[in-house]
Design a protein around this motif. Structure first.
Motif, short mmCIF file in Angstrom:
data_model
loop_
_atom_site.label_atom_id
_atom_site.label_comp_id
_atom_site.label_asym_id
_atom_site.label_seq_id
_atom_site.Cartn_x
_atom_site.Cartn_y
_atom_site.Cartn_z
N GLY A 41 -11.53 -24.97 20.15
CA GLY A 41 -10.10 -24.75 20.30
C GLY A 41 -9.72 -24.17 21.64
N GLU A 42 -10.69 -23.66 22.42
CA GLU A 42 -10.39 -23.06 23.72
C GLU A 42 -10.37 -24.08 24.84
OE1 GLU A 42 -12.86 -19.73 24.53
OE2 GLU A 42 -12.63 -18.85 22.54
N TRP A 43 -10.80 -25.30 24.58
CA TRP A 43 -10.79 -26.32 25.64
C TRP A 43 -9.38 -26.87 25.82
CZ3 TRP A 43 -14.84 -27.64 28.77
CH2 TRP A 43 -16.09 -27.14 28.42
N PRO A 44 -8.97 -27.13 27.06
CA PRO A 44 -7.61 -27.65 27.29
C PRO A 44 -7.51 -29.11 26.87
CG PRO A 44 -8.83 -27.61 29.34
CD PRO A 44 -9.73 -26.95 28.31
N GLY A 45 -6.29 -29.63 26.92
CA GLY A 45 -6.09 -31.05 26.65
C GLY A 45 -5.95 -31.36 25.17
N ALA A 46 -6.02 -32.65 24.85
CA ALA A 46 -5.81 -33.14 23.48
C ALA A 46 -7.14 -33.21 22.74
CB ALA A 46 -5.15 -34.52 23.50
#
Length: 254
Positions: free
Chosen positions: A95-100
């Motif tokens: 959940g901490e990764w950016p984007g979709a």
């Protein structure tokens, strides 16, 4: 000739690879919160592979432990170096990764276009009465581009979520290469570019993806075989000759 200095460092931030910078500059970025010790990676010449920034010696300042009666009871080992598990850390913080993320991307490319067309079809009669024929025609054309725009946006953001550059979206228009990028976007979890591990859902989606691709290839091959097989039948050849003959006679008429 390589113009990169021997002491140059490269690092990632939200999937983008940046650098080169000096180690001093890298420490400044780390102290200012510009580098995540778990999600961002770092590399310099002489290293075998990229490592999580938290594993680079001297990059992050370690807090001096406060002496307590418990800590004083173990004078032989006053400090224990924390153990890092890059794969579990990276996969456990999707959940901490950016984007979709994967589910948002699949909804945008598979479900949203269908729902959008259903809504437009259900509302077309009411909008026809409300706006009239001419304006409704313009609205219909504009509505056709909405799913296209949504797919492009989520497609670009999906690469950032995988830990890749958003420019990889252009690879979707390159034959053969787009099979690889499509597989990553369809099946792989967040941060896959770094940890290279599929979760349970990713394995299932990977199987589905390649089964669909195999079925498409087999269907196209069967259609091509049927076409070429049909061209070899005498009846079809005679029909083609009759059509050519009739076309020639019609052309010859004054």
């Amino acid at each position: 000739m390589n113009d990169v200095p021997q002491d140059a460092w490269f690092y990632t931030r939200e999937g983008e690879r940046l650098g080169p910078v000096t180690f001093t500059d890298l420490r400044i970025k780390a102290s200012e919160g510009g580098i995540n010790p778990r999600l961002d990676m770092a590399w310099s010449q002489g290293m075998a592979e990229w490592k999580p920034a938290g594993e680079i010696d001297g990059l992050f300042e370690r807090a001096t432990p406060i002496e307590t009666p418990e800590s004083l009871a173990h004078p032989t080992d006053p400090y224990e170096t924390p153990e890092y598990d890059p794969v579990s850390e990276l996969m456990g913080n999707q959940g901490e990764w950016p984007g979709a993320r994967r589910r948002s991307y699949l909804f945008a490319i598979l479900i949203f276009p269908i729902l959008w067309n259903i809504v437009i079809a259900m509302c077309s009669g009411l909008m026809q009465q409300q706006f009239g024929g001419e304006l409704m025609a313009v609205i219909t054309v504009g509505a056709m581009f909405v799913p296209f725009i949504v797919v492009i946006y989520f497609g670009i953001q999906r690469f950032a979520n995988l830990g890749m550059s958003r420019w990889w979206f252009l690879a979707n228009f390159v034959p053969i290469l787009n099979l690889w990028t499509g597989y990553r976007c369809f099946a792989c979890p967040s941060g896959y570019a770094f940890h290279k591990k599929l979760d349970g859902i990713g394995i299932l989606l990977a199987i589905v993806y390649w089964l669909i691709f195999t079925l498409i290839v087999l269907t196209v091959a069967a259609v091509i075989a049927a076409i070429f097989g049909g061209l070899g039948s005498p009846e079809l050849q005679q029909k083609i000759q009759d059509l050519i003959k009739n076309a020639g006679q019609e052309t010859a008429k004054p």
